[in-house]
Scaffold this motif. Structure first.
Motif, mmCIF file in Angstrom:
data_model
loop_
_atom_site.group_PDB
_atom_site.id
_atom_site.type_symbol
_atom_site.label_atom_id
_atom_site.label_comp_id
_atom_site.label_asym_id
_atom_site.label_seq_id
_atom_site.Cartn_x
_atom_site.Cartn_y
_atom_site.Cartn_z
ATOM 1 N N LEU A 128 2.793 -6.491 9.110
ATOM 2 C CA LEU A 128 2.692 -5.722 10.363
ATOM 3 C C LEU A 128 3.777 -4.579 10.122
ATOM 4 O O LEU A 128 3.616 -3.448 10.695
ATOM 5 C CB LEU A 128 2.962 -6.531 11.401
ATOM 6 C CG LEU A 128 1.722 -7.406 11.689
ATOM 7 C CD1 LEU A 128 1.968 -8.659 13.135
ATOM 8 C CD2 LEU A 128 0.495 -6.702 12.323
ATOM 9 N N GLU A 129 4.973 -5.171 9.654
ATOM 10 C CA GLU A 129 6.060 -4.024 9.324
ATOM 11 C C GLU A 129 5.512 -2.862 8.527
ATOM 12 O O GLU A 129 5.775 -1.836 8.545
ATOM 13 C CB GLU A 129 7.162 -4.732 8.765
ATOM 14 C CG GLU A 129 8.320 -3.515 8.585
ATOM 15 C CD GLU A 129 9.580 -4.458 8.082
ATOM 16 O OE1 GLU A 129 10.484 -3.780 8.156
ATOM 17 O OE2 GLU A 129 9.324 -5.262 6.856
ATOM 18 N N ARG A 130 4.805 -3.189 7.387
ATOM 19 C CA ARG A 130 4.230 -2.227 6.540
ATOM 20 C C ARG A 130 3.221 -1.074 7.373
ATOM 21 O O ARG A 130 3.418 -0.010 6.891
ATOM 22 C CB ARG A 130 3.729 -2.779 5.315
ATOM 23 C CG ARG A 130 3.201 -2.017 4.226
ATOM 24 C CD ARG A 130 2.249 -2.450 3.069
ATOM 25 N NE ARG A 130 1.334 -3.074 3.867
ATOM 26 C CZ ARG A 130 0.376 -4.133 3.537
ATOM 27 N NH1 ARG A 130 0.966 -5.101 2.730
ATOM 28 N NH2 ARG A 130 -0.785 -4.434 4.074
ATOM 29 N N ASP A 131 2.699 -1.677 7.977
ATOM 30 C CA ASP A 131 1.675 -0.844 8.959
ATOM 31 C C ASP A 131 2.217 -0.139 10.167
ATOM 32 O O ASP A 131 1.703 0.344 10.827
ATOM 33 C CB ASP A 131 0.564 -1.822 9.446
ATOM 34 C CG ASP A 131 -0.292 -2.250 8.325
ATOM 35 O OD1 ASP A 131 -0.330 -1.671 7.159
ATOM 36 O OD2 ASP A 131 -1.145 -3.260 8.524
ATOM 37 N N GLY A 132 3.609 -0.483 10.453
ATOM 38 C CA GLY A 132 4.484 0.389 11.100
ATOM 39 C C GLY A 132 4.146 -0.329 12.620
ATOM 40 O O GLY A 132 4.522 0.359 13.586
ATOM 41 N N ILE A 133 3.757 -1.571 12.919
ATOM 42 C CA ILE A 133 3.479 -2.001 14.038
ATOM 43 C C ILE A 133 4.508 -2.903 14.766
ATOM 44 O O ILE A 133 4.769 -2.892 15.865
ATOM 45 C CB ILE A 133 2.074 -3.001 14.025
ATOM 46 C CG1 ILE A 133 1.149 -2.320 13.682
ATOM 47 C CG2 ILE A 133 2.110 -3.680 15.493
ATOM 48 C CD1 ILE A 133 -0.150 -3.093 13.365
#
Length: 71
Positions: A46-51
């Motif tokens: 989720l961090e990698r996706d910017g969420i």
């Protein structure tokens, strides 16, 4: 993006965070049945996706805080 939000653990993690900043242990208590591995993998993705945003402090034991990026 929809694949990420549609998996089993992403939506519970996002919804439990809401507008708060939580530690991993708080999140694990809030989400019943999530394994340690999934609680590690899901926020990273989720961090990698910017969420969400993960903040990790290098102390003993390590502390990690999670919050939604889209407040």
């Amino acid at each position: 993006m929809l694949d990420r939000v549609g998996d089993k653990w992403s939506l519970p993690v996002i919804s439990r965070l809401g507008t708060e900043t939580k530690r991993y242990t708080e999140l694990r208590r809030d989400i019943g049945g999530i394994s340690h591995r999934m609680l590690t993998v899901t926020p990273r993705e989720l961090e990698r996706d910017g969420i969400i945003t993960r903040t990790i402090y290098a102390v003993m034991p390590p502390r990690a805080y999670l919050r939604n990026s889209t407040r």
